[in-house]
Design an enzyme around this catalytic site. Structure first.
Site, PDB file in Angstrom:
ATOM      1  N   HIS A  76       0.968  -1.192  -0.140  1.00 25.70           N
ATOM      2  CA  HIS A  76      -0.100  -0.076   0.064  1.00 25.70           C
ATOM      3  C   HIS A  76       0.841   1.276   0.016  1.00 25.70           C
ATOM      4  O   HIS A  76       0.573   2.074   0.541  1.00 25.70           O
ATOM      5  CB  HIS A  76      -0.804  -0.050   1.301  1.00 25.70           C
ATOM      6  CG  HIS A  76      -1.936  -1.014   1.082  1.00 25.70           C
ATOM      7  ND1 HIS A  76      -3.212  -0.842   0.692  1.00 25.70           N
ATOM      8  CD2 HIS A  76      -2.083  -2.240   1.669  1.00 25.70           C
ATOM      9  CE1 HIS A  76      -3.907  -2.127   0.739  1.00 25.70           C
ATOM     10  NE2 HIS A  76      -3.161  -2.972   1.511  1.00 25.70           N
ATOM     11  N   ASN A 149     -10.186  -2.658   2.608  1.00 26.93           N
ATOM     12  CA  ASN A 149     -10.068  -2.804   1.021  1.00 26.93           C
ATOM     13  C   ASN A 149     -11.320  -2.386   0.308  1.00 26.93           C
ATOM     14  O   ASN A 149     -12.368  -2.244   0.972  1.00 26.93           O
ATOM     15  CB  ASN A 149      -9.455  -3.971   0.652  1.00 26.93           C
ATOM     16  CG  ASN A 149      -8.042  -4.295   1.090  1.00 26.93           C
ATOM     17  OD1 ASN A 149      -7.296  -3.134   1.146  1.00 26.93           O
ATOM     18  ND2 ASN A 149      -7.515  -5.491   0.828  1.00 26.93           N
TER      19      ASN A 149
HETATM   20 FE1  HDE Z   1      -2.444  -4.746   5.393  1.00 20.67          FE
HETATM   21  N1  HDE Z   1      -0.587  -3.833   6.018  1.00 20.67           N
HETATM   22  N2  HDE Z   1      -1.738  -6.453   6.201  1.00 20.67           N
HETATM   23  N3  HDE Z   1      -4.169  -5.604   5.041  1.00 20.67           N
HETATM   24  N4  HDE Z   1      -3.133  -2.857   4.975  1.00 20.67           N
HETATM   25  C1  HDE Z   1      -0.218  -2.703   5.861  1.00 20.67           C
HETATM   26  O1  HDE Z   1       1.064  -1.150   7.279  1.00 20.67           O
HETATM   27  C2  HDE Z   1      -0.557  -6.736   6.756  1.00 20.67           C
HETATM   28  C3  HDE Z   1      -4.627  -7.174   4.964  1.00 20.67           C
HETATM   29  C4  HDE Z   1      -4.420  -2.710   4.423  1.00 20.67           C
HETATM   30  O2  HDE Z   1      -3.228   3.558   3.799  1.00 20.67           O
HETATM   31  C5  HDE Z   1       1.094  -2.162   6.377  1.00 20.67           C
HETATM   32  O3  HDE Z   1       1.127   0.783   7.712  1.00 20.67           O
HETATM   33  C6  HDE Z   1      -0.649  -7.989   7.242  1.00 20.67           C
HETATM   34  C7  HDE Z   1      -5.824  -7.141   4.667  1.00 20.67           C
HETATM   35  C8  HDE Z   1      -4.562  -1.528   4.005  1.00 20.67           C
HETATM   36  O4  HDE Z   1      -1.509   3.288   5.293  1.00 20.67           O
HETATM   37  C9  HDE Z   1       1.321  -3.712   6.972  1.00 20.67           C
HETATM   38  C10 HDE Z   1      -1.629  -8.717   6.663  1.00 20.67           C
HETATM   39  C11 HDE Z   1      -6.332  -6.021   4.495  1.00 20.67           C
HETATM   40  C12 HDE Z   1      -3.241  -0.822   4.107  1.00 20.67           C
HETATM   41  C13 HDE Z   1       0.278  -4.528   6.840  1.00 20.67           C
HETATM   42  C14 HDE Z   1      -2.446  -7.715   6.055  1.00 20.67           C
HETATM   43  C15 HDE Z   1      -5.262  -5.074   4.491  1.00 20.67           C
HETATM   44  C16 HDE Z   1      -2.299  -1.860   4.765  1.00 20.67           C
HETATM   45  C17 HDE Z   1       1.943  -1.885   5.653  1.00 20.67           C
HETATM   46  C18 HDE Z   1      -2.276 -10.294   6.633  1.00 20.67           C
HETATM   47  C19 HDE Z   1      -7.833  -5.587   3.784  1.00 20.67           C
HETATM   48  C20 HDE Z   1      -2.594   0.547   4.009  1.00 20.67           C
HETATM   49  C21 HDE Z   1       2.082  -0.260   5.816  1.00 20.67           C
HETATM   50  C22 HDE Z   1      -2.309 -10.659   8.107  1.00 20.67           C
HETATM   51  C23 HDE Z   1      -8.966  -5.897   4.869  1.00 20.67           C
HETATM   52  C24 HDE Z   1      -2.969   1.579   5.176  1.00 20.67           C
HETATM   53  C25 HDE Z   1       1.207  -0.065   7.138  1.00 20.67           C
HETATM   54  C26 HDE Z   1      -2.529   2.956   4.797  1.00 20.67           C
HETATM   55  C27 HDE Z   1      -1.120  -1.590   5.229  1.00 20.67           C
HETATM   56  C28 HDE Z   1       0.246  -5.713   7.127  1.00 20.67           C
HETATM   57  C29 HDE Z   1      -3.555  -7.952   5.304  1.00 20.67           C
HETATM   58  C30 HDE Z   1      -5.371  -3.513   4.451  1.00 20.67           C
HETATM   59  C31 HDE Z   1       2.739  -4.091   6.827  1.00 20.67           C
HETATM   60  C32 HDE Z   1       0.561  -8.531   8.000  1.00 20.67           C
HETATM   61  C33 HDE Z   1      -6.865  -8.596   4.908  1.00 20.67           C
HETATM   62  C34 HDE Z   1      -5.633  -0.818   3.535  1.00 20.67           C
HETATM   63  O5  HDE Z   1       1.490  -3.277   8.464  1.00 20.67           O
END
Ligand code: HDE
Length: 689
Positions: A76, A149
């Site tokens: 993202h 999302n």
């Molecule tokens: Fe994320 N995800 N994610 N994700 N995610 C990040 O956090 C992570 C997942 C989502 O505009 C990171 O600040 C893991 C699902 C959005 O700043 C990080 C897992 C969904 C955003 C991270 C998931 C998301 C992130 C990267 C699996 C939809 C952007 C930078 C367990 C429901 C937020 C940050 C923004 C961002 C980890 C799965 C949505 C690395 C470990 C499912 C919208 O922490």
């Protein structure tokens, strides 16, 4: 300093360089506050001699510059944010004590960041990709982040697989490409070996991943959460954001061209709409259900690869989100905003969804890595708007001067020296729940059906949407070099629907392989769900959309005015495209300054086009490839394309034979054209690829 032209107080230096006088009496200083006398020249020994170590001002300026970048988000990275507020329309105090829903009309400050997932910070906006839809709500009981999302399901069921998924979709490690694309071997290799991803790939191959703009897409909390009321009673809840602008996507060929014409298309759109006062809005809806429903539902409500059809649990609208202010500094706000799923407030709690549990663990780490200090919560965009009081102390970049004597609890000091205490009655309390079972690395049997909802999604799409899905799989798998990956993917798709699998096989020019073994026989009895289709949930007007009007010197001024009045009157934007960027005169005398030269504004930047050159102008444009493409692309992308009689030579040169979606424009037909445009596309026009 603000950009400005020279003033009489500006001075020319000895070397001829310009020294600008300060605006508003503001004197430039170093970061230490020392007034600067010269921001042009470093300190040197002799006019042409070496620069001195003593030059603290230059050293500081370049030191700071050298450290401007922070690590981009690991996923993202590419995103754009805006400020706004959430307004409660239906207080649900019986369901939750969360502060934003306490009473009708209550407003809670919000910051929203939309993003793509796979691409790096500088990648194009129209990559085929899932969009992040992250909302931070600054409630009076702390920050609540709903980090969702634009698709209600996810690729994987367990957080353990997230690094693998992300490695697979990002650039391949041995070559460093492709950027911001899933159309390559490692992604489809992984996916084809992960049947649980199949449902999500149907969404991903649908037009959901090429939205026309952030304003026209839905958002979802994805996981099952809990609402908790003041009596401590809890229910399950899923969150939905429904765009009041209606849903809309572009077509693939258009997406590819937008990326070239305007890689910032989505961020520009959001910025322009807000600056124009056309504030985008979403309804916040909830699907609320209890343990009994969870027990009887066909799938596990803790499985993030499944959704609950709206026909089964209707979406109840409880609040409205409005974005009414752009970020004033993109780095300070959009880049530094730190979303975390574990940011919940009293009234909101988690479910045992293993993906959510993993996320709750992960997001704190990523903030420390990116923002560099445990004190990232003090950065203004992350700081709660309510009082903060605790005994967390010190650390890098501590901004808070925490007063009093005690920095520990319990303590026996009195008055202000004593510091804060937890509030047993009103503080955040996790829902008490029974958990039991053996400690094992295990996937529940209830997560094993990977295809039935994928099929439900497929049968819920209109013909046009199904064609787009087939074409997208064809495009993506066609980019894979290893034929075994395509075969394996086709084997998965056979478990979804024969028409889908056959369609993709035809696109690839391959025979259909055997279906892959499925852990559970896919169901074929799930009914269509209209809510899953974009085209069944489009807008009912052209408001908020953009009309591109191709004009030349001598275009009919009265017709141009009639178009402008009708479209702007209906809440649409009108932009003029001309052979060159300079002003031109219309028939009737109006001087018009075009918004774009045709070379820089292909029709992919507009939702519909009107081609109204003068007769002479049409002849000239007919000889220009960019003008022919303007018309040809609008037609090929199934847009409504209106034209004046004088435009005929240009239409002929572009090879366009007008159909029902191409009305001839006169002052009397403008209203009909506008009404037609509400459908956004003339889908009946045969596709050209
Ligand atoms: Fe994320 N995800 N994610 N994700 N995610 C990040 O956090 C992570 C997942 C989502 O505009 C990171 O600040 C893991 C699902 C959005 O700043 C990080 C897992 C969904 C955003 C991270 C998931 C998301 C992130 C990267 C699996 C939809 C952007 C930078 C367990 C429901 C937020 C940050 C923004 C961002 C980890 C799965 C949505 C690395 C470990 C499912 C919208 O922490």
């Amino acid at each position: 300093m603000a950009r400005r032209t020279t003033t009489s107080n500006d001075r020319i230096g000895e070397g001829g360089e310009l020294h600008q006088a300060p605006a508003k009496g503001e004197v430039m200083t170093t970061a230490q506050g020392v007034p600067m006398s010269d921001d042009q020249n470093s300190l040197r020994a002799g006019e042409r001699g070496p620069t001195l170590l003593e030059d603290f001002a230059m050293r500081e300026k370049i030191f700071h510059f050298d450290h401007e970048r922070i690590p981009e988000r690991v996923v993202h990275a590419r995103g754009y944010g805006a400020h706004g507020y959430l307004e409660c329309v239906d207080p649900v105090t019986d369901l939750t004590r969360a502060a934003p829903f306490a009473r009708k009309g209550k407003r809670t400050e919000a910051f929203v960041r939309f993003s793509t997932v796979a691409g790096n910070l500088g990648s194009p906006d129209l990559a085929r990709d899932v969009r992040g839809f992250a909302v931070k709500l600054y409630t009076e009981e702390g920050n609540w982040d709903l980090v969702g999302n634009n698709i209600p399901v996810f690729f994987i069921q367990d957080a353990m697989k997230f690094p693998d998924l992300v490695h697979a979709v990002k650039e391949e490690q041995d070559r460093g490409w492709p950027q911001a694309q899933s159309a390559h071997d490692t992604f489809w290799d992984f996916i084809s070996l992960m049947p649980e991803s199949t449902h999500m790939t149907l969404w991903q191959m649908s037009d959901r991943t090429i939205p026309r703009s952030f304003r026209f897409m839905e958002g979802f909390g994805v996981h099952t959460f809990r609402f908790v009321n003041a009596d401590g009673e809890s229910t399950f809840v899923k969150f939905h954001w429904k765009p009041r602008q209606g849903m809309q996507s572009v077509v693939w060929n258009e997406a590819v061209k937008i990326n070239g014409a305007d890689p910032d298309f989505h961020r520009r759109d959001l910025y322009a709409a807000i600056e124009a006062g056309d504030f985008p809005q979403w309804d916040l809806g909830v699907q609320v259900f209890d343990e009994a429903f969870a027990e009887e539902f066909e799938f596990d409500v803790l499985d993030a690869t499944k959704l609950i059809p709206e026909e089964q649990v209707p979406v109840r609208v409880i609040a409205r989100l409005t974005l009414d202010r752009v970020a004033s500094n993109v780095f300070a706000e959009t880049e530094q905003v730190a979303f975390m799923t574990q940011n919940v407030v009293p009234g909101i709690d988690f479910s045992d969804d293993p993906l959510l549990q993993g996320r709750n663990f992960s997001y704190l780490d990523t903030q420390l890595k990116r923002l560099g200090s445990t004190n990232f919560t003090q950065i203004p965009i992350n700081a709660p708007r309510c009082p903060v009081a605790h005994f967390q102390r010190d650390g890098h970049m501590q901004m808070s001067r925490q007063e009093g004597r005690a920095n520990y609890e319990p303590n026996s000091l009195g008055g202000d020296e004593r510091g804060p205490r937890a509030d047993v009655d009103n503080g955040y309390t996790s829902v008490p729940r029974e958990e039991a079972g053996q400690v094992r690395r295990v996937r529940s049997e209830t997560f094993a059906d990977h295809y039935s909802q994928a099929r439900q999604f497929w049968i819920s799409q209109t013909d046009v949407e199904q064609q787009h899905i087939v074409a997208a799989y064809g495009f993506e798998l066609g980019k894979c070099e290893d034929p075994a990956i395509r075969t394996r993917m086709l084997g998965n798709l056979r478990n979804v629907h024969e028409d889908l699998a056959q369609g993709v096989a035809d696109e690839l020019g391959m025979p259909l392989p055997e279906a892959n073994p499925a852990a559970i026989e896919p169901r074929t009895d799930l009914p269509e769900s209209a809510a899953l289709s974009i085209l069944r949930n489009g807008p009912d007007s052209f408001a908020g959309r953009k009309l591109g009007v191709l004009v030349t010197a001598g275009s009919d001024g009265a017709l141009v005015k009639a178009i402008e009045d009708a479209f702007t009157g209906a809440g649409a934007l009108v932009e003029y495209v001309a052979p060159a960027a300079g002003p031109l005169k219309l028939k009737g005398g109006r001087k018009l300054v075009p918004d774009h030269a045709v070379v820089g504004a292909p029709s992919v930047l507009f939702d519909a086009v009107a081609v109204v050159p003068s007769a002479e102008g049409a002849q000239e444009l007919a000889g220009r490839k960019t003008a022919r493409d303007f018309v040809d692309d609008a037609f090929a992308h199934q847009k409504f394309l209106a034209w004046s009689a004088d435009a005929q030579p240009l239409l002929d040169a572009a090879g366009v034979t007008p159909d029902d979606g191409c009305p001839e424009l006169t002052a009397g037909t403008v209203a009909g054209f506008l009404a037609q445009c509400a459908a956004l596309r003339h889908w009946e026009r045969p596709v050209q690829d």
